[in-house]
Every structure is written in structure tokens, then in C-alpha cells.
Write a protein that holds these residues in place. Sequence first.
Motif, PDB file in Angstrom:
ATOM      1  N   PRO A  51     -26.371  11.761  11.468  1.00  0.00           N
ATOM      2  CA  PRO A  51     -25.818  10.402  11.525  1.00  0.00           C
ATOM      3  C   PRO A  51     -26.322   9.496  10.406  1.00  0.00           C
ATOM      4  CG  PRO A  51     -27.305  10.802  13.401  1.00  0.00           C
ATOM      5  CD  PRO A  51     -27.231  12.076  12.621  1.00  0.00           C
ATOM      6  N   GLU A  92     -41.352  12.261   8.926  1.00  0.00           N
ATOM      7  CA  GLU A  92     -41.523  11.934  10.346  1.00  0.00           C
ATOM      8  C   GLU A  92     -41.552  13.183  11.221  1.00  0.00           C
ATOM      9  OE1 GLU A  92     -38.191   9.746  11.896  1.00  0.00           O
ATOM     10  OE2 GLU A  92     -39.317   9.006  13.621  1.00  0.00           O
ATOM     11  N   ASN A 132     -32.653   8.961   7.952  1.00  0.00           N
ATOM     12  CA  ASN A 132     -31.961  10.208   7.611  1.00  0.00           C
ATOM     13  C   ASN A 132     -31.529  10.255   6.153  1.00  0.00           C
ATOM     14  OD1 ASN A 132     -32.089  11.425  10.122  1.00  0.00           O
ATOM     15  ND2 ASN A 132     -30.139  10.568  10.823  1.00  0.00           N
ATOM     16  N   GLN A 133     -31.448   9.115   5.497  1.00  0.00           N
ATOM     17  CA  GLN A 133     -30.883   9.078   4.153  1.00  0.00           C
ATOM     18  C   GLN A 133     -31.833   8.465   3.119  1.00  0.00           C
ATOM     19  OE1 GLN A 133     -28.506  10.311   2.622  1.00  0.00           O
ATOM     20  NE2 GLN A 133     -27.912   9.001   0.931  1.00  0.00           N
ATOM     21  N   MET A 177     -30.069   5.804  -8.452  1.00  0.00           N
ATOM     22  CA  MET A 177     -29.853   5.750  -7.008  1.00  0.00           C
ATOM     23  C   MET A 177     -30.375   7.040  -6.371  1.00  0.00           C
ATOM     24  SD  MET A 177     -26.418   4.969  -4.782  1.00  0.00           S
ATOM     25  CE  MET A 177     -25.589   6.538  -4.948  1.00  0.00           C
ATOM     26  N   ALA A 178     -31.220   6.894  -5.364  1.00  0.00           N
ATOM     27  CA  ALA A 178     -31.700   8.074  -4.622  1.00  0.00           C
ATOM     28  C   ALA A 178     -30.889   8.144  -3.329  1.00  0.00           C
ATOM     29  CB  ALA A 178     -33.191   7.965  -4.375  1.00  0.00           C
ATOM     30  N   GLY A 179     -31.375   7.516  -2.251  1.00  0.00           N
ATOM     31  CA  GLY A 179     -30.606   7.498  -1.003  1.00  0.00           C
ATOM     32  C   GLY A 179     -29.606   6.355  -0.953  1.00  0.00           C
ATOM     33  N   GLY A 180     -29.872   5.327  -1.742  1.00  0.00           N
ATOM     34  CA  GLY A 180     -28.984   4.161  -1.767  1.00  0.00           C
ATOM     35  C   GLY A 180     -29.223   3.168  -0.643  1.00  0.00           C
ATOM     36  N   GLN A 181     -30.240   3.397   0.194  1.00  0.00           N
ATOM     37  CA  GLN A 181     -30.404   2.564   1.389  1.00  0.00           C
ATOM     38  C   GLN A 181     -30.989   1.175   1.079  1.00  0.00           C
ATOM     39  OE1 GLN A 181     -29.028   3.909   4.514  1.00  0.00           O
ATOM     40  NE2 GLN A 181     -28.224   4.829   2.651  1.00  0.00           N
ATOM     41  N   ASP A 189     -26.804   8.639  -9.962  1.00  0.00           N
ATOM     42  CA  ASP A 189     -27.098   9.158  -8.624  1.00  0.00           C
ATOM     43  C   ASP A 189     -27.915  10.440  -8.753  1.00  0.00           C
ATOM     44  OD1 ASP A 189     -27.103  10.119  -6.067  1.00  0.00           O
ATOM     45  OD2 ASP A 189     -24.917  10.118  -5.806  1.00  0.00           O
ATOM     46  N   ILE A 238     -27.708   0.097  -2.347  1.00  0.00           N
ATOM     47  CA  ILE A 238     -26.322  -0.240  -1.981  1.00  0.00           C
ATOM     48  C   ILE A 238     -26.236  -1.628  -1.333  1.00  0.00           C
ATOM     49  CG2 ILE A 238     -24.309   0.464  -0.580  1.00  0.00           C
ATOM     50  CD1 ILE A 238     -25.058   3.387  -1.307  1.00  0.00           C
ATOM     51  N   ASP A 248     -34.615   2.381  10.785  1.00  0.00           N
ATOM     52  CA  ASP A 248     -34.155   2.977  12.035  1.00  0.00           C
ATOM     53  C   ASP A 248     -33.787   4.439  11.753  1.00  0.00           C
ATOM     54  OD1 ASP A 248     -31.396   3.246  11.129  1.00  0.00           O
ATOM     55  OD2 ASP A 248     -31.199   1.088  11.406  1.00  0.00           O
ATOM     56  N   PRO A 249     -33.519   5.231  12.795  1.00  0.00           N
ATOM     57  CA  PRO A 249     -33.297   6.661  12.562  1.00  0.00           C
ATOM     58  C   PRO A 249     -32.176   6.962  11.569  1.00  0.00           C
ATOM     59  CG  PRO A 249     -33.527   6.238  14.909  1.00  0.00           C
ATOM     60  CD  PRO A 249     -33.501   4.902  14.236  1.00  0.00           C
ATOM     61  N   LEU A 250     -31.126   6.147  11.534  1.00  0.00           N
ATOM     62  CA  LEU A 250     -30.003   6.423  10.635  1.00  0.00           C
ATOM     63  C   LEU A 250     -30.423   6.239   9.176  1.00  0.00           C
ATOM     64  CD1 LEU A 250     -27.432   4.382  12.715  1.00  0.00           C
ATOM     65  CD2 LEU A 250     -27.612   6.848  12.664  1.00  0.00           C
ATOM     66  N   ILE A 251     -31.170   5.187   8.906  1.00  0.00           N
ATOM     67  CA  ILE A 251     -31.632   4.942   7.533  1.00  0.00           C
ATOM     68  C   ILE A 251     -32.696   5.962   7.145  1.00  0.00           C
ATOM     69  CG2 ILE A 251     -32.884   3.263   6.087  1.00  0.00           C
ATOM     70  CD1 ILE A 251     -31.162   1.123   7.478  1.00  0.00           C
ATOM     71  N   THR A 254     -23.277   1.952   4.080  1.00  0.00           N
ATOM     72  CA  THR A 254     -24.384   2.003   3.137  1.00  0.00           C
ATOM     73  C   THR A 254     -24.395   3.343   2.410  1.00  0.00           C
ATOM     74  OG1 THR A 254     -25.515   0.627   4.780  1.00  0.00           O
ATOM     75  CG2 THR A 254     -26.832   1.313   2.913  1.00  0.00           C
ATOM     76  N   ARG A 280     -28.485  14.396  -5.805  1.00  0.00           N
ATOM     77  CA  ARG A 280     -28.168  15.826  -5.732  1.00  0.00           C
ATOM     78  C   ARG A 280     -29.106  16.700  -6.542  1.00  0.00           C
ATOM     79  NH1 ARG A 280     -21.921  15.703  -4.806  1.00  0.00           N
ATOM     80  NH2 ARG A 280     -21.783  13.485  -4.447  1.00  0.00           N
ATOM     81  N   GLN A 329     -20.729   9.363  -3.470  1.00  0.00           N
ATOM     82  CA  GLN A 329     -22.065   9.903  -3.217  1.00  0.00           C
ATOM     83  C   GLN A 329     -22.026  11.114  -2.275  1.00  0.00           C
ATOM     84  OE1 GLN A 329     -24.261   6.739  -1.388  1.00  0.00           O
ATOM     85  NE2 GLN A 329     -26.263   7.729  -1.536  1.00  0.00           N
TER      86      GLN A 329
END
Lengths: 289, 182
Positions: free
Chosen positions: B67, A82, A108-109, A31-35, A53, A38, A103-106, B72, A56, B77
Motif C-alpha cells: 500500500p 522497521e 513503504n516508499q 528523487m528517491a522515494g518522493g515522499q 529518479d 513530491i 505512517d505505514p504507507l509512507i 504522492t 530504480r 515513477q
Amino acid sequence: MFPAAFDYRAPSSLAEAVDILRQRGEEAKVMAGGQSLIPLLKLRFSQPALVVDIGRLPNLAGVERKDGHLRVGALTRHVQVESNTDLRTLCPILPEAAHWIADPLIRNQGTVGGSVCHADPQGDWGSVMLALDADFVARSESGERTIKAADFFQGPFTTALRPDEVLTEIRIPLAAHSAGAYNKLERKVGDFATVAVAVQVEMNGDKIAKAGIGLTSVGDRNLKARDAEKSLAGKQPTDEAIAEAARLAAAAAEPKADVRGSAEFKRDIVRVFVQRGLKTAVARARGGQ
Amino acid sequence: MNSVSPNLDALARHVSLKVNGAERSADVEPRVLLVDFIRTNLRLTGTHIGCDTSSCGACTVLVDGTPMKSCTLLAVQVSGRSISTVEGLAAGAAMSPMQTGFHEEHGLQCGFCTPGMMLVGTALLEHNPNPTEEQIRWAISGNICRCTGYMNIVKAIQHAAAIKAEAVKAPKPEAVAAGGGQ
Ligand SMILES: Cc1cc2nc3c(=O)[nH]c(=O)nc-3n(C[C@H](O)[C@H](O)[C@H](O)COP(=O)(O)OP(=O)(O)OC[C@H]3O[C@@H](n4cnc5c(N)ncnc54)[C@H](O)[C@@H]3O)c2cc1C
Ligand code: FES
Ligand code: FES
């Protein structure tokens, strides 16, 4: 919704991560960001016994210039690409594509490495890396190997990585007088591409020395439009040469009709985007933008 | 958490977070999502679950100020990191500039998306105190509102930016209402 039960390890070094994968790779998921992972775990499409994971691990995030190439660490977040202002001139296709992802939230992770390892045929980074002729660096207990982007994507959600391997970085060659563009049609923010096209060109005087073209959402994986790429080599970027490359790329696409549009519609968008992308990329490579 | 079976208990991990400035911890299974940890273990129900499929942003929290969608993320984590939820915006009884903005500009109707919208707005103003309308719309593009049509949400964030700019121009002691303060 919540995932089926799994065991969890968060290694603090790459050596520890590949050691865990050597022992338990077959039953584990990295798992990296999990986006992407998950959501799959929640839907129980994926039910690994162990989640490793790597989020880290140190030194795997960031973009740097090194010996004539760009090194994009596997854990580099979409937002880091970006918002990187140097890349706008150095390799403009990267921030341009990043801006279109999710989207911006995804952003970010989610990570660039996670995105290519997920190998969604509708994912954006795969096409960009195919157009850029990037190399993927994979590490396992037995050492490091490099996989060409063109060999990396093997089918829907399937890559050349072995279960005991971790992708550590992506190397992008940086030629002088080169630039690219990413065009994407999406219905709304956060939707995957109806069609998207990545184009990269390297100029030699008034001629195209080399072109790279990657296609998103029009096949069982991100496609490399080889005939179109070859048709441009050594040519001046005239309207005719560009139209011919666009026609070849559209012919190489394997679109399927779905809620986002008919196959004919998608094929035509490929043609339009190859044309548009080539014009933008050539102008950028000449220093026009 | 109540034990389901000894087998699952054996998988449990100690998760320790700073939530709205306070240390919170619990032993939970790795599969527990951050949003469920916040709502069920910590009983902070201001963080909403809308789509549960990473699409709507109702579950937005700030992780070290950034944010993200808590539906998710796994609680394990983000162990060790700082989380801000909507409950952390007000200082006691004094609303934050973002909350005042939503109040003054009628930035909500049903209020379901509002915690996420206010957190995204708060994070935006942290690194861009004077955003353009386009930048505001970009920042909230991962958060869906079924009611307002977004106009008043944009105005609310602009209002909050104006309050903060005013506060910088004329610094005055924090007005903390009776019983307030953290
Ligand atoms: C609502 C939504 C919209 C989205 N829209 C888009 C979009 O428009 N375009 C797009 O391209 N993507 C989109 N995505 C996917 C997004 O880009 C994810 O961030 C990305 O695909 C996965 O990155 P991650 O770091 O979160 O990977 P993870 O979810 O952690 O992992 C994904 C997969 O890759 C493997 N993996 C991850 N890192 C490594 C590594 N270093 N070595 C080996 N294996 C690894 C994992 O085992 C897993 O199988 C969207 C996602 C969501 C939820
Ligand atoms: S509930 Fe998390 S994005 Fe909708
Ligand atoms: S106010 Fe109802 S969803 Fe936004």
C-alpha cells in the motif's frame, strides 16, 4: 494540486545518474522515494527543471553488516529497517526510530537516504545518525567522499552534499556492548515530532565508554548534544550522571514555541527523554533487553 | 492527453502499468500524479483524493502488493509495475472477503475512506493472515476515517480474516456469481 512542469530521467546505473548530475545538477532534483520531494513539488516550493529518479538504481537498498559496521543503502525504505528483526539486537535504535516515522504507507516508499538528504529539522533519521556517529558516503562523477554526520546537517533543509552528488550509503560503526533508544513525542500517527531524542551508549564494564545524543525538532537542524555526550564519557551511569547529561542536553536545545507546545515544555521533554533514553540504552547494552 | 503546448508534449513519457491485471498505458507528462493518472486517464474513480497532502490515505493503491499513497507518487515513477485499486477487489459480481467483511460489519458510513481501508486490509492479510487487533490498528494508522470511529473497520478486517481462514480449512470451488470471473 500538481507540480510545475519538469523533465524526467530515470537512470539505470549510478554512473549514469552522476553523469546526468554533472551536466545538469544545478537545475535538477534527485528523487528517491518522493515522499518529501513530491509534496514540495505539488506546493511548488520546489520547481526543478529536471527530476532525476534514482528509485530504480540497483544495489542501493538494504542493510548489511560489513567490517565492523552496518551499511545502510541510501534507498533502504523505512519499512525495511522497521521490520528487520536482526537489527533489534544489533542496533535497536534503528528499528525503534523507523517505527515512529510518518505512517505505514509512507514508510513503504520513503527512504532513509532521502530522509537525511531532505534534512528536515523535524526529521527523525538525522538525530539517530548523529547519536550513532554515522558516516555518509557521497558519489559524484569525480569520485566518492565520506562526510561525518556531524558535518552533514548544515541548516534547515540544507546538507553538505553538492548538487552533483548522490548519497549512496550510510555507515554506522558497530561497537560491542553498545545499544541505543529513540523516544519521540508526537500528537498523532503521521505527525512530525514535538520533540524526539536519540541516545546511543557504548559500555566498558560498568562505565559508559562513549555516548551519542541527537535531538529532533528543537533547533534549525538535528542537533548533537556534545556537552551532554562528553559529560558521560568514562562515568558510571548513576542517576546523578544521567540527570546531569539530561540537564546539559536540555540546555543545548534551541526549541521554539509553536502549535505543538511552548519552548519550556519542549526543553523539559528533552531532559526527560535523555534520561529515559540513557536508562533504556544502558540496560540494552548490558544485555538486559 | 490533450496537448497543452508543444513544449509540454515534448516532455511526455510513455507510462505503462498493469492495473488490476490489465495492461494500461498512456503518454503523460512526468508531473502527472499516479492518482490523477488512475482517475482521469484510466477513469477509475474508486481511488479517492482526500487531503491531497499525503496525510489521509484516501488515495491508497497497492503497488506490487504494497500500500502506498497515489497522491504522492508520479505515474512515471511506477511505470512497469502492477497496481491494484479498489475496482480490482471483486471477482466479477463476487465480493472479495475484505468487501464482505466491510459489508457484514458495517465497516463504512460515507464510504470515502473505504477503498483505502480495504486495500490496506487486503495487503495486511496477505502477509499476516491472522493479525491481532493491535496489528490491524497499526496497519490502518495511515488511513483517516471521519465517520466510523474505526471500531467497525477493525471488525471488518477481522471478519475478512475469518472468511479467508474458513476458505483455507474447507477449500471449495470459487463461488463465482453469474457473469462473474476474471
Ligand atoms: C505525511 C508525512 C509525514 C511524515 N512524517 C515524518 C516523520 O514523522 N519523521 C520523519 O523523519 N519524516 C517524516 N516524513 C518524511 C519521510 O520520512 C520521507 O520519506 C523522507 O523524508 C524522504 O525520503 P524519500 O526517499 O521519499 O526522499 P525524496 O522525497 O525522494 O527526497 C527528499 C530530498 O532528498 C534528496 N535526495 C533523496 N535521496 C537522495 C540521495 N540518495 N542523494 C542525494 N539527494 C537525495 C532529494 O533531492 C530531495 O531534496 C513524513 C512525510 C510525510 C509526507
Ligand atoms: S489524498 Fe493522498 S493521502 Fe490524502
Ligand atoms: S466512512 Fe466516512 S470517512 Fe470513513
